[in-house]
Design a protein around this motif. Structure first.
Motif, PDB file in Angstrom:
ATOM      1  N   ASN A  79       0.818  -1.216   0.000  1.00 48.64           N
ATOM      2  CA  ASN A  79       0.000   0.000   0.000  1.00 48.64           C
ATOM      3  C   ASN A  79       0.854   1.269   0.000  1.00 48.64           C
ATOM      4  OD1 ASN A  79      -2.329   1.533   0.183  1.00 48.64           O
ATOM      5  ND2 ASN A  79      -2.245   1.563   2.426  1.00 48.64           N
ATOM      6  N   PRO A  83       1.902   4.859  -4.188  1.00 46.18           N
ATOM      7  CA  PRO A  83       2.053   6.252  -4.629  1.00 46.18           C
ATOM      8  C   PRO A  83       3.262   6.455  -5.548  1.00 46.18           C
ATOM      9  CG  PRO A  83       1.539   6.192  -2.303  1.00 46.18           C
ATOM     10  CD  PRO A  83       1.725   4.769  -2.735  1.00 46.18           C
TER      11      PRO A  83
ATOM     12  N   MET B 206      -6.295  12.488  -4.129  1.00 48.62           N
ATOM     13  CA  MET B 206      -4.885  12.703  -3.780  1.00 48.62           C
ATOM     14  C   MET B 206      -4.111  11.396  -3.876  1.00 48.62           C
ATOM     15  SD  MET B 206      -4.386  15.757  -1.229  1.00 48.62           S
ATOM     16  CE  MET B 206      -5.348  15.567   0.218  1.00 48.62           C
ATOM     17  N   ARG B 207      -4.731  10.326  -3.415  1.00 46.04           N
ATOM     18  CA  ARG B 207      -4.087   9.011  -3.532  1.00 46.04           C
ATOM     19  C   ARG B 207      -3.819   8.711  -5.013  1.00 46.04           C
ATOM     20  NH1 ARG B 207      -1.360   5.292  -0.556  1.00 46.04           N
ATOM     21  NH2 ARG B 207      -2.230   3.501  -1.606  1.00 46.04           N
ATOM     22  N   THR B 212       1.501  10.267  -0.953  1.00 45.13           N
ATOM     23  CA  THR B 212       1.661   9.240   0.076  1.00 45.13           C
ATOM     24  C   THR B 212       0.649   9.491   1.183  1.00 45.13           C
ATOM     25  OG1 THR B 212       3.250  10.593   1.240  1.00 45.13           O
ATOM     26  CG2 THR B 212       4.142   9.003  -0.317  1.00 45.13           C
ATOM     27  N   ASN B 213       0.418   8.472   1.980  1.00 44.86           N
ATOM     28  CA  ASN B 213      -0.545   8.629   3.072  1.00 44.86           C
ATOM     29  C   ASN B 213      -0.104   9.693   4.067  1.00 44.86           C
ATOM     30  OD1 ASN B 213      -2.098   6.757   1.880  1.00 44.86           O
ATOM     31  ND2 ASN B 213      -1.743   5.135   3.369  1.00 44.86           N
ATOM     32  N   TRP B 289      -8.513   5.978   7.272  1.00 47.72           N
ATOM     33  CA  TRP B 289      -7.788   4.803   6.823  1.00 47.72           C
ATOM     34  C   TRP B 289      -8.439   4.109   5.627  1.00 47.72           C
ATOM     35  CZ3 TRP B 289      -3.415   3.180   6.000  1.00 47.72           C
ATOM     36  CH2 TRP B 289      -3.154   1.832   5.771  1.00 47.72           C
ATOM     37  N   LEU B 292      -7.509   5.363   2.275  1.00 50.15           N
ATOM     38  CA  LEU B 292      -6.086   5.436   1.935  1.00 50.15           C
ATOM     39  C   LEU B 292      -5.518   4.062   1.627  1.00 50.15           C
ATOM     40  CD1 LEU B 292      -4.971   7.964   4.665  1.00 50.15           C
ATOM     41  CD2 LEU B 292      -5.651   8.405   2.325  1.00 50.15           C
ATOM     42  N   ARG B 293      -6.394   3.103   1.401  1.00 51.91           N
ATOM     43  CA  ARG B 293      -5.906   1.758   1.179  1.00 51.91           C
ATOM     44  C   ARG B 293      -5.722   1.420  -0.288  1.00 51.91           C
ATOM     45  NH1 ARG B 293      -9.727  -1.777   4.779  1.00 51.91           N
ATOM     46  NH2 ARG B 293     -11.071  -0.457   3.531  1.00 51.91           N
ATOM     47  N   LEU B 294      -6.480   2.121  -1.161  1.00 47.52           N
ATOM     48  CA  LEU B 294      -6.351   1.759  -2.577  1.00 47.52           C
ATOM     49  C   LEU B 294      -5.514   2.752  -3.366  1.00 47.52           C
ATOM     50  CD1 LEU B 294      -9.618   0.169  -3.928  1.00 47.52           C
ATOM     51  CD2 LEU B 294      -7.323  -0.751  -3.907  1.00 47.52           C
TER      52      LEU B 294
END
Ligand SMILES: Nc1ncnc2c1ncn2[C@@H]1O[C@H](COP(=O)(O)OP(=O)(O)OP(=O)(O)O)[C@@H](O)[C@H]1O
Ligand SMILES: [Mg+2]
Lengths: 226, 294
Positions: A79, A83, B206-207, B212-213, B289, B292-294
């Protein structure tokens, strides 16, 4: 798994995608795309073009099969690595996916901001790209103050502003008139000439009827191999 | 991501979502006010009861025919008992005077009565630090066994009742405190969840463009931190105002004269602020969360 030639940038092997319970979008697709290639991905609406592109930037996972992008097996990505893959890929989304409460400028600058550039550093490049798509005068507008075609061009600008190695264009001319369509086609050609690999998904056969480019037609029968 | 760019993003975020930020902060604040007010009241009742208890003492009645000479010895003996703070001798005469004062206008009732009909007594005050209901009972029993003592009074019944009331009260407080805390947590968690869900498109986009997370979460968590800090500080401030008000009330009231009102102890307020911040930040991180996983 032995990776054929180093010039292959996108490689799909035996890729199947189904949506449970019973929608098999495509199955057993094999496809290799060379670095610097410009290919059209075609087929009627609902055939799975968008789905295939989504697999390439990990927005979706294949039910079976493996995909390599720039030498990396996507199934191996965690994950937190995704990015970094996405920064190599500029995606022009069919539904634009613009941030409605950010200006045109901020939407385009976002692609640069995520890789650590600040506003000052990215200003010149953003304005250049906006000029390229004919929107320099509207940099301070919000997406909802723009026409559909203008929004589409903002989406294009955001996808290409960080000069990605791969451009995935999902119907980037869907909302544009002939003149704008030609401009976008030229922009894509230009990016390709600068070395970017372009995958252009469209169901509009006029766009590729006279081209010398490779045209990949997604199979309609569910078990064919492209 | 540099600090400067984080600040820039937080600021523009605040500008864009000022309304939701304020709402969340207010919700956090109100939830804490309700809970903290409750604890303030409980805390003060507790203090009050505890002190009230310590002001209880023993009254040791002596036999009517006790010779004067024995008094100093007894006095000495009482003072030397562990836990005893102060001993006062009340002679029969003094007791009679008190009664007279008490009856004021109706002094006539006492006419012709022998001023010595009331037994002499000792008033024994127990040390606060040692105070314990059990200890008082022990003390009373011990003193009651002395031959010169006719009776020891210490409001046994009253203390028993107070004790069982306190037991019930503590359970009630614990249960309603937990319920309040649970409700407050639930309301705040859901408010946070809703504000994050309202911005899910933004998170997903954004993802998709390669953020990045950490980059995405930065401003959200910074804002959650501020909401937690500001919300709880406002709440503590409001409780402080309440406390001042109650203090004024106590000072001006005949009934409550001499009753001290206490503010929540500072480690407790610090704990409220810290846990409020933690709760907001964690709640936000958890709510984010799934996007933000995919
Ligand atoms: N999240 C999803 N859940 C279930 N089915 C889906 C999902 N996404 C797509 N599909 C199905 O996958 C199939 C292919 O959809 P896709 O969007 O890839 O088509 P497309 O070729 O891009 O069509 P168009 O030219 O209209 O854009 C459709 O039948 C669609 O219903
Ligand atoms: Mg599509």
């Amino acid at each position: 798994m032995i990776f054929a030639e180093s010039s292959t940038i996108i490689h799909l092997q035996g890729v199947t995608k189904e949506y449970p319970p019973d929608n098999i979008v495509f199955s057993n697709i094999d496809l290799e795309i060379e670095k610097g290639e410009f290919i059209f991905l075609t087929g009627p609406s609902g055939i799975g073009k968008t789905t295939l592109l989504r697999l390439l930037f990990c927005a979706e996972q294949p039910t079976s099969g493996e995909i390599w992008v720039d030498g990396v097996a996507l199934s191996s990505l965690s994950n937190s690595q995704i990015p970094y893959l996405r920064r190599k890929i500029g995606v022009i989304f069919q539904d634009f996916k613009l941030l409605s409460d950010h200006t045109v400028f901020d939407n385009v600058a976002l692609s640069l901001e995520v890789i650590g550039l600040n506003r000052r550093q990215s200003r010149k490049r953003v304005m250049q790209v906006l000029e390229g798509v004919g929107l320099a005068g509207k940099w301070s507008n919000y997406p909802l103050q723009l026409s559909g075609g203008e929004q589409q061009r903002v989406a294009i600008a955001r996808a290409v502003v960080n000069r990605p190695a791969i451009v995935l264009a999902d119907e980037p001319t869907g909302n544009l008139d002939q003149e704008r369509t030609n401009e976008v086609m030229m922009l894509m050609e230009e990016l390709n000439a600068r070395g970017a690999t372009v995958v252009f998904a469209t169901h509009d056969d006029r766009l590729y009827e006279n081209t010398h480019r490779r045209v990949v037609k997604l199979p309609e029968g569910k078990f064919e191999i492209s | 991501m540099s600090l400067a760019s984080l600040c820039h993003r937080v600021l523009s975020d605040l500008r864009q979502h000022l309304y939701t930020q304020i709402i969340t902060t207010v919700v956090v604040s109100l939830s804490i006010v309700i809970f903290a007010f409750f604890t303030l009241i409980y805390f003060n009742l507790h203090q009050f009861v505890e002190r009230f208890g310590t002001e209880l003492g023993l009254v040791v009645f002596l036999t009517n025919d006790i010779p004067q000479g024995k008094i100093p010895g007894l006095y000495q003996k009482l003072t030397e008992l562990p836990g005893v703070e102060k001993v006062t001798y009340i002679s029969s005469k003094k007791a009679f005077k008190r009664l007279e004062n008490y009856l004021k206008g109706e002094k006539g009732v006492l006419e012709g009565i022998d001023p010595k009909f009331l037994p002499p007594s000792f008033e024994v005050r127990v040390n606060r630090a040692v105070f314990h209901l059990k200890r008082i009972r022990q003390l009373a029993e011990e003193i009651g066994n002395w031959p010169e003592v006719s009776k020891v009074q210490f409001g046994q019944e009253w203390i028993d009742r107070l004790e069982s009331f306190l037991r019930l009260f503590r359970i009630l407080v614990a249960v309603s405190g937990l319920l309040l805390l649970f409700t407050a947590g639930f309301v705040v968690a859901n408010t946070i969840k809703l504000t994050v869900y309202a911005r899910q498109e933004e998170l997903k986009i954004m993802r998709l463009v390669g953020a990045t997370n950490t980059f995405i979460q930065g401003p959200f968590l910074a804002e959650a931190f501020m909401q937690g800090l500001l919300g709880s500080s406002l709440a503590i401030g409001a409780i402080f105002v309440c406390y001042r008000f109650l203090q004024g009330l106590a000072a001006s009231s005949e009934l409550l004269r001499g009753v001290n009102i206490y503010f929540l102890p500072w480690p407790y307020t610090l704990a409220i602020i810290t846990s409020s911040i933690l709760f907001c930040v964690l709640g936000t991180a958890i709510a984010m969360w799934r996007f933000l996983r995919l």
